[in-house]
Design an enzyme around this catalytic site. Structure first.
Site, PDB file in Angstrom:
ATOM      1  N   TYR A  22       0.757  -1.140   0.058  1.00  0.00           N
ATOM      2  CA  TYR A  22      -0.468  -0.152   0.190  1.00  0.00           C
ATOM      3  C   TYR A  22       0.796   1.477   0.292  1.00  0.00           C
ATOM      4  CZ  TYR A  22      -4.088  -2.911   0.587  1.00  0.00           C
ATOM      5  OH  TYR A  22      -5.285  -3.411   0.251  1.00  0.00           O
ATOM      6  N   ALA A  71     -14.108 -11.171  -2.688  1.00  0.00           N
ATOM      7  CA  ALA A  71     -14.243 -12.497  -1.981  1.00  0.00           C
ATOM      8  C   ALA A  71     -15.507 -13.295  -2.716  1.00  0.00           C
ATOM      9  CB  ALA A  71     -14.430 -12.364  -0.898  1.00  0.00           C
ATOM     10  N   ARG A  87     -26.829 -13.660  -2.037  1.00  0.00           N
ATOM     11  CA  ARG A  87     -26.139 -12.082  -2.160  1.00  0.00           C
ATOM     12  C   ARG A  87     -25.945 -11.927  -1.309  1.00  0.00           C
ATOM     13  NH1 ARG A  87     -28.303 -11.494  -8.377  1.00  0.00           N
ATOM     14  NH2 ARG A  87     -26.464 -12.632  -9.459  1.00  0.00           N
ATOM     15  N   PRO A  99     -20.692  -6.143  -6.573  1.00  0.00           N
ATOM     16  CA  PRO A  99     -21.492  -5.101  -7.924  1.00  0.00           C
ATOM     17  C   PRO A  99     -20.609  -3.982  -7.969  1.00  0.00           C
ATOM     18  CG  PRO A  99     -22.103  -5.529  -6.097  1.00  0.00           C
ATOM     19  CD  PRO A  99     -21.523  -6.996  -5.274  1.00  0.00           C
ATOM     20  N   ASP A 130     -20.448  -3.681 -20.718  1.00  0.00           N
ATOM     21  CA  ASP A 130     -21.510  -4.885 -21.343  1.00  0.00           C
ATOM     22  C   ASP A 130     -21.262  -3.512 -22.861  1.00  0.00           C
ATOM     23  OD1 ASP A 130     -22.710  -5.362 -18.718  1.00  0.00           O
ATOM     24  OD2 ASP A 130     -21.114  -3.799 -18.487  1.00  0.00           O
ATOM     25  N   ARG A 177     -19.968  -5.580 -25.360  1.00  0.00           N
ATOM     26  CA  ARG A 177     -20.215  -6.873 -25.539  1.00  0.00           C
ATOM     27  C   ARG A 177     -21.272  -6.408 -26.619  1.00  0.00           C
ATOM     28  NH1 ARG A 177     -20.043  -8.824 -19.732  1.00  0.00           N
ATOM     29  NH2 ARG A 177     -18.348 -10.320 -19.782  1.00  0.00           N
ATOM     30  N   HIS A 215     -24.565  -2.232 -13.943  1.00  0.00           N
ATOM     31  CA  HIS A 215     -23.562  -2.924 -14.566  1.00  0.00           C
ATOM     32  C   HIS A 215     -24.430  -4.757 -13.548  1.00  0.00           C
ATOM     33  CE1 HIS A 215     -20.565  -6.052 -15.632  1.00  0.00           C
ATOM     34  NE2 HIS A 215     -19.967  -6.470 -14.720  1.00  0.00           N
TER      35      HIS A 215
END
Ligand SMILES: NC(=O)c1ccc[n+]([C@@H]2O[C@H](COP(=O)([O-])OP(=O)(O)OC[C@H]3O[C@@H](n4cnc5c(N)ncnc54)[C@H](O)[C@@H]3O)[C@@H](O)[C@H]2O)c1
Length: 321
Positions: free
Chosen positions: A64, A79, A87, A122, A149, A152, A176
């Site tokens: 750091y 994680a 979730r 997220p 996205d 894509r 997202h």
């Protein structure tokens, strides 16, 4: 250019970002930091063996302390969901990890105000909390959002219309995730609106047989699920999407990219991070744009905002953050 990038989290995504930055000669110094220092040691060695084939770049095992003069700090740490874990439990765990990381970064900033670029999912929620913990200006902390996205979407259209993806300009905006939306009303191919282009396209008859916009968008929205089911993680396209954002920042390009940033009243909303087309340069997000939306797009965007806000509220209400 003595640019310095610190990547925190050197799993599938962090290591691929380092590789993409290296082979595209975007940064001069790249520092890798992870709680798994043995893995970092291996990645640094492996990446260093590319050196005869790339422009001058130094890859280091970092700490750091290296944040003190960094231009950009990219966070991909997180994680994974464990069996039986919900979730929401996973989200709370990842907000805690983000707090730990941002606290470490804060302690090690000197006079610099680097851009902090969030990739971990997220991404919209974690960007909101990373900004809150960092106390940096809103322009300096943002997420990769729907940049991936949108690439894509451009790929899917290029694949169906047999047109170079570089000639397709369009954005996915919103979360997202499952509530994202494609901005069909502003999308252009060679300067023509999508519907106008379609009417002149040789593949038009085939496309008329099904709702082509819906078909394309479902492929975009489900892409990550499909890739994860097949290989366990996504890494290459997020590696290059992140590199594109880094290029815009280091090159002060004023590029328009749909990154996830803290809203300041756009479409009447504050108190969340979400993707809209933004002008990105060396100071970070210079401006969030508000394109005119169709009624349907507006409704979908509102739904996406409410979804993200709800998840932020659940985690703010428990008082921990
Ligand atoms: N935003 C996007 O478009 C996008 C795309 C792909 C993946 N992702 C996200 O990127 C993240 C990383 O994915 P991955 O496949 O590389 O996962 P991974 O499990 O391979 O890597 C995560 C890494 O984070 C490290 N880590 C965990 N806690 C840490 C801490 N406190 N400090 C430092 N390092 C820590 C782990 O040791 C591991 O090396 C996930 O959240 C994933 O969902 C985002």
């Amino acid at each position: 250019m003595q640019s310095k990038i610190v990547i925190i989290g050197v799993g599938s995504v962090g290591s691929t970002i380092a590789y993409a930055l290296m082979i595209k000669s975007v940064a001069r110094h790249i520092y890798l930091v992870d709680i798994n220092s043995t893995k970092v040691k291996g990645e640094v060695l492996d990446l260093n063996h590319c050196k005869p084939y790339v422009s001058a770049v130094e890859i280091h095992q970092g700490t750091y302390l290296d944040c003190k003069d960094a231009d950009i700090i990219i966070i991909t740490a997180g994680a994974k969901q464990k069996p039986g874990e919900t979730r929401v439990d996973l989200l709370t765990k990842n907000i805690k990890i983000m707090k730990g990381i941002v606290d470490e970064i804060k302690q090690n900033l000197f006079k610099n105000q680097p851009v902090i670029l969030i990739i971990s999912n997220p991404v919209d929620i974690l960007t909101f909390f990373a900004h809150k913990f960092s106390e940096l200006p809103k322009s300096k902390v943002f997420g990769s959002g729907t940049v991936l996205d949108s690439s894509r979407l451009r790929f899917e259209i290029s694949n169906h219309c047999k047109i170079n993806a570089k000639n397709i300009h369009g954005y996915v905006i919103g979360e997202h995730g499952d509530t994202e939306l494609a901005l069909w009303s502003t999308l252009t191919i060679g300067g023509m609106k999508f519907d106008e282009f379609c009417s002149q396209c040789v593949h038009n008859a085939e496309h008329k047989k099904r709702n082509i916009k819906d078909f394309i968008f479902q492929n975009v929205k489900n892409a990550a699920y499909q890739i994860i089911e097949a290989k366990g993680y996504t890494n290459f396209a997020i590696g290059l999407s992140t590199t594109r954002i880094v290029e815009a920042i280091l090159g002060n390009q004023h590029s328009i990219l749909p990154v996830s940033s803290i809203l300041t009243g756009e479409y009447g909303y504050t108190g969340l991070s979400i993707s809209l087309p933004c002008i990105v340069g060396s100071s970070g997000v210079e401006k969030i744009l508000e394109p005119s939306l169709s009624n349907e797009e507006h409704q979908k965007f509102n739904k996406s905002v409410l979804h993200i806000k709800k998840l932020i509220e659940i985690n703010e209400e428990n008082g921990e953050f």
